[in-house]
Design an enzyme around this catalytic site. Structure first.
Site, PDB file in Angstrom:
ATOM      1  N   ASP A 137      -2.817   2.639   3.778  1.00 30.22           N
ATOM      2  CA  ASP A 137      -3.535   3.767   4.364  1.00 30.22           C
ATOM      3  C   ASP A 137      -2.979   5.074   3.802  1.00 30.22           C
ATOM      4  O   ASP A 137      -1.799   5.392   3.996  1.00 30.22           O
ATOM      5  CB  ASP A 137      -3.360   3.731   5.885  1.00 30.22           C
ATOM      6  CG  ASP A 137      -4.464   4.461   6.624  1.00 30.22           C
ATOM      7  OD1 ASP A 137      -5.043   5.393   6.049  1.00 30.22           O
ATOM      8  OD2 ASP A 137      -4.737   4.100   7.778  1.00 30.22           O
ATOM      9  N   ASP A 138      -3.809   5.828   3.089  1.00 31.09           N
ATOM     10  CA  ASP A 138      -3.405   7.129   2.525  1.00 31.09           C
ATOM     11  C   ASP A 138      -2.236   7.010   1.549  1.00 31.09           C
ATOM     12  O   ASP A 138      -1.464   7.960   1.386  1.00 31.09           O
ATOM     13  CB  ASP A 138      -3.020   8.110   3.639  1.00 31.09           C
ATOM     14  CG  ASP A 138      -4.198   8.538   4.492  1.00 31.09           C
ATOM     15  OD1 ASP A 138      -5.299   8.003   4.295  1.00 31.09           O
ATOM     16  OD2 ASP A 138      -4.008   9.409   5.369  1.00 31.09           O
TER      17      ASP A 138
ATOM     18  N   CYS B 294     -10.914   7.092   5.244  1.00 31.81           N
ATOM     19  CA  CYS B 294     -10.607   5.742   5.715  1.00 31.81           C
ATOM     20  C   CYS B 294     -11.827   4.877   6.037  1.00 31.81           C
ATOM     21  O   CYS B 294     -12.010   3.809   5.458  1.00 31.81           O
ATOM     22  CB  CYS B 294      -9.718   5.817   6.961  1.00 31.81           C
ATOM     23  SG  CYS B 294      -8.271   6.858   6.798  1.00 31.81           S
TER      24      CYS B 294
ATOM     25  N   HIS C 176     -11.199   0.320  12.079  1.00 24.29           N
ATOM     26  CA  HIS C 176     -11.808   1.617  11.783  1.00 24.29           C
ATOM     27  C   HIS C 176     -13.283   1.558  11.408  1.00 24.29           C
ATOM     28  O   HIS C 176     -13.788   2.430  10.704  1.00 24.29           O
ATOM     29  CB  HIS C 176     -11.018   2.337  10.684  1.00 24.29           C
ATOM     30  CG  HIS C 176     -10.809   3.794  10.997  1.00 24.29           C
ATOM     31  ND1 HIS C 176     -10.688   4.752  10.016  1.00 24.29           N
ATOM     32  CD2 HIS C 176     -10.715   4.454  12.172  1.00 24.29           C
ATOM     33  CE1 HIS C 176     -10.506   5.932  10.564  1.00 24.29           C
ATOM     34  NE2 HIS C 176     -10.527   5.777  11.884  1.00 24.29           N
TER      35      HIS C 176
ATOM     36  N   ASN D 105      -7.627   5.292   0.205  1.00 21.24           N
ATOM     37  CA  ASN D 105      -7.943   6.579  -0.419  1.00 21.24           C
ATOM     38  C   ASN D 105      -6.643   7.194  -0.915  1.00 21.24           C
ATOM     39  O   ASN D 105      -5.568   6.632  -0.712  1.00 21.24           O
ATOM     40  CB  ASN D 105      -8.677   7.523   0.541  1.00 21.24           C
ATOM     41  CG  ASN D 105      -8.046   7.648   1.905  1.00 21.24           C
ATOM     42  OD1 ASN D 105      -8.615   7.219   2.905  1.00 21.24           O
ATOM     43  ND2 ASN D 105      -6.857   8.223   1.964  1.00 21.24           N
TER      44      ASN D 105
END
Length: 413
Positions: A32-33, A72, A135, A283
């Protein structure tokens, strides 16, 4: 609006052929990120990711791998459907280039009409589990067990909070259909120190699931979608203060250690040669959270929420001992949507023929070193901001002064 600009990106080379294999277990490790420049294998100078670097040395590194959207929710929807967000419903039309995502105060989610990867893998006898962040909607109709997963341990949203339980409750954590607690209450996250044990919990869930499926001799699909590198960043006590990069680096080091333990577990059980593993991110690193809460996109411009390379290009590693030649580096243009089509190919299944599928099968690139000609589209919301073809990228829309335009509401979520 800026006019299109053509920018040369890279040179390409490929590997020779490798042997095919029987349909394997499939393990997708989605961070994530996490940025393109966060791993030693991608040039991060502190060299604090020895396990992921070893994974790359034993497998194949993808230097030109992209997300389908720099945020996301739409990125995850694209991965699990093989379709651009403008096709699978994760886009908006209520503002120019406004992204769509599903925090707890949004009632929408993944449409019933979409076919998700685990639904299709069931046809080949796979047992499917998601660990971590879903999500794609938090209402009952969007629950992952209604979309092909057999098991779930994690949360419908990110670990934002704490909330006051008046205007908003804290984010719930589920085991399958049952809510077993909430972040900050039953699953502690100390915002002052960054301490949380969640990555260790997610690691143990993965090890237990792999062991159970190996014992039952059933093929499995494990989607390990953890969120330690998403602000507010966290790490367990053992890793706090161990990185030269601060708290974010602590989180990366714990993820690296966890991936190493998962791969060693596959080897110990004797199933590593029958398990295809792919590591990537949803991302680019969130530079708005940097430096303490955000990562590095290496030499690339900008980050999360933008369609510059830093927001869309991701770290990516494929690992499959005995099948993928060790030490490979590929410049194949790849996308998270390709993991949908590639996973179906591994399972001996064809993609659905009743809809447009945007992901391609990467196995010829991974196993035979072929380069497949395809474009990469860069979307925000329903606006195609840029496209890459071969060595060139045309950016149709850019911010002339990103912070000034951002303050006027342009380009916000």
């Amino acid at each position: 609006m800026a006019r299109a600009v053509l920018v040369p990106l890279c040179l390409c080379w490929a590997l020779g052929p490798a042997a095919a294999s029987a349909p394997p277990n499939i393990l997708l490790l989605l961070m994530d990120d996490m940025g393109w420049g966060d791993l030693g294998a991608f040039g991060e100078p502190s060299k604090e990711t020895p396990n992921l670097d070893q994974m790359a040395s034993e497998g194949m590194l993808f230097l030109d791998f992209y997300t389908a959207n720099p945020l996301c929710s739409p990125s995850r929807a694209a991965l699990l459907t093989g379709r651009l967000p403008v096709r699978n419903g994760f886009y908006t039309t209520n503002a120019h280039a406004r992204n769509a995502y599903t925090p707890q105060d949004i009632v929408g989610g993944i449409p019933d009409s979409e076919l998700l990867l685990p639904e299709l893998l069931k046809k080949a006898g796979y047992i499917n589990k998601i660990i971590g962040k879903w999500h794609l909607g938090h209402r009952p109709q969007f629950h992952p067990l209604k979309h092909g997963f057999d098991e779930w341990f994690g949360s419908p949203n990110c670990h934002f909070g704490p909330f006051d339980n008046r205007a908003l409750p804290n984010i719930p954590v589920y085991r399958d259909w049952e809510m077993i607690g909430r972040y900050y209450e039953d699953f502690k996250i100390d915002l002052k120190t960054g301490e949380a044990n969640l990555t260790q919990i997610y690691l143990q869930e993965a090890l237990n699931f792999i062991s159970k499926q190996q014992a039952s001799q059933q093929p499995f699909f494990l989607y390990w979608a953890i969120d330690a590198t998403h602000a507010p960043v966290y790490a367990s006590k053992h890793f706090l203060g161990t990185s030269q990069r601060g708290l974010y680096g602590d989180a990366v080091r714990e993820i690296d250690d966890s991936v190493g333990k998962i791969l060693k577990h596959l080897q110990k059980l004797g199933i590593s040669e029958n398990t295809f593993v792919f590591f990537t991110s949803d991302n680019g690193a969130a530079l708005i959270s940097a430096p303490k809460q955000g990562g590095s996109n290496g030499r690339f411009l900008c980050g999360k929420q933008t369609t510059f390379e830093g927001g869309m290009r991701e770290p990516a590693i494929a690992w499959w001992p005995g099948h993928i030649p060790a030490g490979g580096v590929s410049h194949q243009l790849g996308n998270v949507m390709d993991l949908f089509t590639t996973s179906l190919s591994l399972a001996g299944l064809q993609p659905p023929s009743d809809r447009q599928i945007d992901g391609i099968d990467l196995l010829p690139a991974i196993l035979q070193g072929k380069l497949i000609d395809r474009p990469i589209f860069y979307y925000r919301g329903n606006e195609m901001m840029a496209v890459r073809v071969g060595l060139y990228k045309a950016h149709y829309w850019t911010w002339s002064n990103s912070w000034e335009e951002y303050s006027k509401g342009k380009g916000k979520l």
